[in-house]
Structures are given as structure tokens and as C-alpha cells.
Motif scaffolding. Sequence first.
Motif, short mmCIF file in Angstrom:
data_model
loop_
_atom_site.label_atom_id
_atom_site.label_comp_id
_atom_site.label_asym_id
_atom_site.label_seq_id
_atom_site.Cartn_x
_atom_site.Cartn_y
_atom_site.Cartn_z
N SER A 166 0.82 -1.20 0.00
CA SER A 166 0.00 0.00 0.00
C SER A 166 0.87 1.27 0.00
CB SER A 166 -0.92 -0.01 1.21
OG SER A 166 -1.61 1.20 1.33
N ASN A 167 1.91 1.27 0.83
CA ASN A 167 2.75 2.47 0.95
C ASN A 167 3.65 2.69 -0.26
OD1 ASN A 167 1.73 3.29 3.41
ND2 ASN A 167 3.18 2.06 4.57
N THR A 168 4.03 1.63 -0.95
CA THR A 168 4.92 1.79 -2.11
C THR A 168 4.14 1.91 -3.42
OG1 THR A 168 5.17 -0.61 -2.31
CG2 THR A 168 6.87 0.58 -1.06
N SER A 169 2.85 1.69 -3.40
CA SER A 169 2.07 1.71 -4.65
C SER A 169 2.04 3.10 -5.30
CB SER A 169 0.65 1.22 -4.40
OG SER A 169 -0.03 2.10 -3.53
N SER A 170 2.19 4.15 -4.52
CA SER A 170 2.14 5.50 -5.08
C SER A 170 3.51 6.03 -5.49
CB SER A 170 1.51 6.46 -4.08
OG SER A 170 2.30 6.52 -2.91
N ILE A 172 6.52 6.57 -7.78
CA ILE A 172 6.80 6.51 -9.21
C ILE A 172 8.25 6.94 -9.41
CG2 ILE A 172 6.24 7.44 -11.48
CD1 ILE A 172 3.40 7.96 -10.38
#
Length: 177
Positions: A166-170, A172
Motif C-alpha cells: 500500500s505504501n509503495t504503490s504511489s 513513481i
Amino acid sequence: MGGTKLKSLSIGGRLTLIKSVLSSLPLYYMSSFKVPKGVLSKMESIRRNLFNAIYGIRRALDKSSSYARRSPWLDIVNEVRKLASKGIDLLSLVKKKVGNGDVTSFWNNVWLGDFPLKQTYPRLYFLELDKHVNVASKLRANSLISSFRRSPRSGIEEEQLLLLISNTSSVILPIFM
């Protein structure tokens, strides 16, 4: 600026305009290219002589010629210390810029949140085979668990994995830096 408009400026306005332009040029070029110390000294000398001629005075700089050798980073560190002495902790607000992720350690550097990920997700760190993997390699892999020695099991491991995803999904990462 046209000649008519320039004549309408006061002496102070003209000096402010000259100082602004002359001060900005070195910053622009120094941000793009590495400037030799001799060039910095010469630029400072020209600027100092210009202002001495405008004001009609000949005075030595307070710090003699050491101005050109001052480090901008030393100035920043001194300002941060001054703020800290007044109770303002600027460093607590600073986050590491990851860039393309090639030089930032996924587990060991503070780049996501307030602590290294090995402290935030200790059970996942225990499963990791490559403890020094960089952010780019980890995030560009097929999955976050591809370098684990085994898949996370239910309970705290699974909970930490879901939080990490969840924390790394954003995040880029740019392709080129």
C-alpha cells in the motif's frame, strides 16, 4: 527595459535592478556548470568594484577575499543550527529525495516514512535475501517478495506485506535521471 522607463527609476531602484541581475547570473551558471574558484573570485571582484564605483567608496570587504571560498552548504548548516537553537527542527521536516532509486537503499535509508523500512517492517526485512537492494531494483521487480527467501505467512508478516504494498504503490520512479 526601455530608456524612458530606466530614467524614471530612482538611484536606489537602479542599484536594486543592477544588483539583482548581477547576483542572479552567477547563480544561474553555477547551478548548471562547475565553476572554478578563480572565476568565482574574479566575478566577486568585478561586482565589488562596480558597487564601490557606484557608491564612490573604496572599502575592503569585511571578510577580505574569503567570500568566494565560502561554501553554500556551510551557510545552510549554520542556518539550520540557528533555527534549531530557536526550537525549530527543520531537519525533521526534510525527506530524502529518491530520484531514480539507484543509490537509495530500499531497506536501510529513510526514503518512505520516518524510519528505514527495516524498522517499519522488521518481519519482511528478516525474509529479505538482498538486505542492500536499492529502491529501483526492488520496485521494478516482478513483486516485492521476489527476493524473499520464502513467501510471507499469515499474521504479522502478511499484515506488514499489505502495508508495504500500500505504501509503495504511489511511488513513481523516473526512467531517466
